[in-house]
Design a protein around this motif. Structure first.
Motif, PDB file in Angstrom:
ATOM      1  N   MET A   1       1.104  -1.287   0.067  1.00 21.00           N
ATOM      2  CA  MET A   1      -0.483   0.299  -0.352  1.00 21.00           C
ATOM      3  C   MET A   1       0.793   1.283   0.120  1.00 21.00           C
ATOM      4  N   SER A   2       0.749   2.769  -0.774  1.00 21.75           N
ATOM      5  CA  SER A   2       1.201   3.765  -0.300  1.00 21.75           C
ATOM      6  C   SER A   2       0.962   3.634   0.450  1.00 21.75           C
ATOM      7  N   GLU A   3       2.131   5.276   0.260  1.00 25.45           N
ATOM      8  CA  GLU A   3       2.661   6.123   1.600  1.00 25.45           C
ATOM      9  C   GLU A   3       1.209   7.164   1.244  1.00 25.45           C
ATOM     10  N   ALA A   4       0.923   7.459   2.864  1.00 23.70           N
ATOM     11  CA  ALA A   4      -0.091   8.647   2.974  1.00 23.70           C
ATOM     12  C   ALA A   4       0.713  10.003   3.412  1.00 23.70           C
ATOM     13  N   VAL A   5      -0.258  10.582   3.392  1.00 25.88           N
ATOM     14  CA  VAL A   5      -0.357  12.002   3.565  1.00 25.88           C
ATOM     15  C   VAL A   5      -1.600  12.875   4.582  1.00 25.88           C
ATOM     16  N   VAL A   6      -1.484  13.055   5.555  1.00 22.92           N
ATOM     17  CA  VAL A   6      -2.679  14.168   6.438  1.00 22.92           C
ATOM     18  C   VAL A   6      -2.393  15.957   6.360  1.00 22.92           C
ATOM     19  N   VAL A   7      -2.944  16.272   5.534  1.00 22.25           N
ATOM     20  CA  VAL A   7      -2.497  17.920   6.333  1.00 22.25           C
ATOM     21  C   VAL A   7      -3.542  18.652   7.044  1.00 22.25           C
TER      22      VAL A   7
ATOM     23  N   GLN B   1       2.543  14.108  -6.994  1.00 25.22           N
ATOM     24  CA  GLN B   1       4.212  13.127  -8.185  1.00 25.22           C
ATOM     25  C   GLN B   1       4.706  11.568  -7.629  1.00 25.22           C
ATOM     26  N   LEU B   2       4.587  11.919  -5.570  1.00 31.54           N
ATOM     27  CA  LEU B   2       5.028  10.570  -5.751  1.00 31.54           C
ATOM     28  C   LEU B   2       3.976  10.094  -5.218  1.00 31.54           C
ATOM     29  N   ARG B   3       2.819   9.847  -5.563  1.00 31.52           N
ATOM     30  CA  ARG B   3       1.539   9.213  -5.985  1.00 31.52           C
ATOM     31  C   ARG B   3       1.170   8.432  -4.267  1.00 31.52           C
ATOM     32  N   LEU B   4       0.952   9.805  -3.661  1.00 22.38           N
ATOM     33  CA  LEU B   4       0.876   9.583  -1.845  1.00 22.38           C
ATOM     34  C   LEU B   4      -1.090   9.666  -2.727  1.00 22.38           C
ATOM     35  N   LYS B   5      -1.206   8.786  -1.152  1.00 24.80           N
ATOM     36  CA  LYS B   5      -2.734   8.620  -0.784  1.00 24.80           C
ATOM     37  C   LYS B   5      -2.978  10.230  -0.086  1.00 24.80           C
ATOM     38  N   LEU B   6      -3.673  11.187  -0.312  1.00 23.63           N
ATOM     39  CA  LEU B   6      -4.265  12.065   0.573  1.00 23.63           C
ATOM     40  C   LEU B   6      -5.304  11.447   1.714  1.00 23.63           C
ATOM     41  N   VAL B   7      -4.450  11.810   3.523  1.00 12.88           N
ATOM     42  CA  VAL B   7      -5.986  11.265   3.937  1.00 12.88           C
ATOM     43  C   VAL B   7      -6.633  12.172   4.750  1.00 12.88           C
ATOM     44  N   TYR B   8      -8.020  12.378   4.789  1.00 15.57           N
ATOM     45  CA  TYR B   8      -8.727  13.437   5.271  1.00 15.57           C
ATOM     46  C   TYR B   8     -10.079  12.799   6.043  1.00 15.57           C
ATOM     47  N   GLY B   9     -10.392  13.782   7.314  1.00 14.64           N
ATOM     48  CA  GLY B   9     -11.258  13.322   7.762  1.00 14.64           C
ATOM     49  C   GLY B   9     -12.727  14.677   7.817  1.00 14.64           C
ATOM     50  N   ARG B  10     -14.133  13.642   7.994  1.00 18.62           N
ATOM     51  CA  ARG B  10     -15.054  14.470   8.316  1.00 18.62           C
ATOM     52  C   ARG B  10     -15.063  15.905   9.074  1.00 18.62           C
ATOM     53  N   GLU B  11     -14.707  15.870   9.607  1.00 22.10           N
ATOM     54  CA  GLU B  11     -14.407  16.627  11.562  1.00 22.10           C
ATOM     55  C   GLU B  11     -13.585  18.074  11.039  1.00 22.10           C
ATOM     56  N   GLN B  12     -12.716  17.168   9.344  1.00 22.35           N
ATOM     57  CA  GLN B  12     -11.596  18.590   8.612  1.00 22.35           C
ATOM     58  C   GLN B  12     -13.050  19.417   8.089  1.00 22.35           C
TER      59      GLN B  12
ATOM     60  N   ALA C   1      -3.678  10.768  11.037  1.00 20.52           N
ATOM     61  CA  ALA C   1      -2.328  10.589  11.054  1.00 20.52           C
ATOM     62  C   ALA C   1      -2.372   9.153  11.932  1.00 20.52           C
ATOM     63  N   LEU C   2      -2.596   8.554  13.017  1.00 17.72           N
ATOM     64  CA  LEU C   2      -2.378   7.305  13.339  1.00 17.72           C
ATOM     65  C   LEU C   2      -3.232   6.193  12.957  1.00 17.72           C
ATOM     66  N   ASP C   3      -4.451   6.217  12.394  1.00 20.24           N
ATOM     67  CA  ASP C   3      -4.793   5.478  11.955  1.00 20.24           C
ATOM     68  C   ASP C   3      -4.608   5.780  10.666  1.00 20.24           C
ATOM     69  N   SER C   4      -4.015   6.347   9.625  1.00 15.49           N
ATOM     70  CA  SER C   4      -3.028   5.588   8.444  1.00 15.49           C
ATOM     71  C   SER C   4      -2.161   5.190   8.567  1.00 15.49           C
ATOM     72  N   SER C   5      -1.528   5.640   9.841  1.00 21.85           N
ATOM     73  CA  SER C   5       0.062   4.882   9.622  1.00 21.85           C
ATOM     74  C   SER C   5      -0.426   3.128  10.558  1.00 21.85           C
ATOM     75  N   ARG C   6      -1.274   2.729  10.376  1.00 25.18           N
ATOM     76  CA  ARG C   6      -1.345   1.743  10.788  1.00 25.18           C
ATOM     77  C   ARG C   6      -1.366   0.169   9.710  1.00 25.18           C
ATOM     78  N   SER C   7      -1.412   1.461   8.343  1.00 22.19           N
ATOM     79  CA  SER C   7      -1.628   0.000   7.360  1.00 22.19           C
ATOM     80  C   SER C   7      -0.101   0.623   5.991  1.00 22.19           C
ATOM     81  N   ARG C   8       0.171   2.085   6.937  1.00 21.26           N
ATOM     82  CA  ARG C   8       1.424   2.710   5.720  1.00 21.26           C
ATOM     83  C   ARG C   8       2.067   4.028   6.797  1.00 21.26           C
TER      84      ARG C   8
END
Length: 140
Positions: A1-7, A32-43, A101-108
């Motif tokens: 699974m690809s790496e992810a980014v939370v902004v 460019q790095l084909r990272l997965k952008l991760v977001y939450g409804r709260e954002q 970020a913590l939830d996302s980091s469980r798989s990548r």
């Protein structure tokens, strides 16, 4: 699974106000790095709340339709996850971003891009999460 980014939501606010979401260097780097952008409804809740502040609406002409298009753009580019409940940050309002970020980091490996000092001090303290400034992220 690809790496992810939370902004951080504050970053989303700055990008929206600049009107450069498609040209923003951080978002270009994510693509460019084909990272997965991760977001939450709260954002989205916080984004709409912050952009509704009188001091911001007076200074900027906030177009609600444009804001909805921005939200839809993020939805198309990313994946929504639930924020894990955490109490890691000295600013409790930032815990939901850390939870994403913590939830996302469980798989990548997950990058958390922020300028918030309360979160930056936690870098290297959460397994699989790199907490960095926008400038540091661009150097990856």
């Amino acid at each position: 699974m690809s790496e992810a980014v939370v902004v951080d939501t504050n970053f989303l606010v700055r990008v929206f106000l600049s009107g450069n979401e498609g040209r923003d260097a951080i978002f270009r780097k994510i693509s460019q790095l084909r990272l997965k952008l991760v977001y939450g409804r709260e954002q989205f809740d916080e984004l709409f709340e912050v952009l509704g502040y009188i001091r911001i609406t007076k200074k900027h002409n906030i177009d609600r339709d444009k804001l909805i298009r921005f939200r839809d753009w993020i939805v198309r580019k990313g994946v929504e996850i639930d924020s894990e409940t955490v109490s890691l940050c000295r600013d409790p309002d930032d815990n939901y971003i850390l939870g994403l970020a913590l939830d996302s980091s469980r798989s990548r490996k997950t990058y958390l891009v922020t300028s918030d000092k309360d979160m930056l001090v936690l870098n290297k303290k959460i397994k699989n999460v790199v907490i960095c400034t926008p400038g540091e992220f661009l150097e990856i």
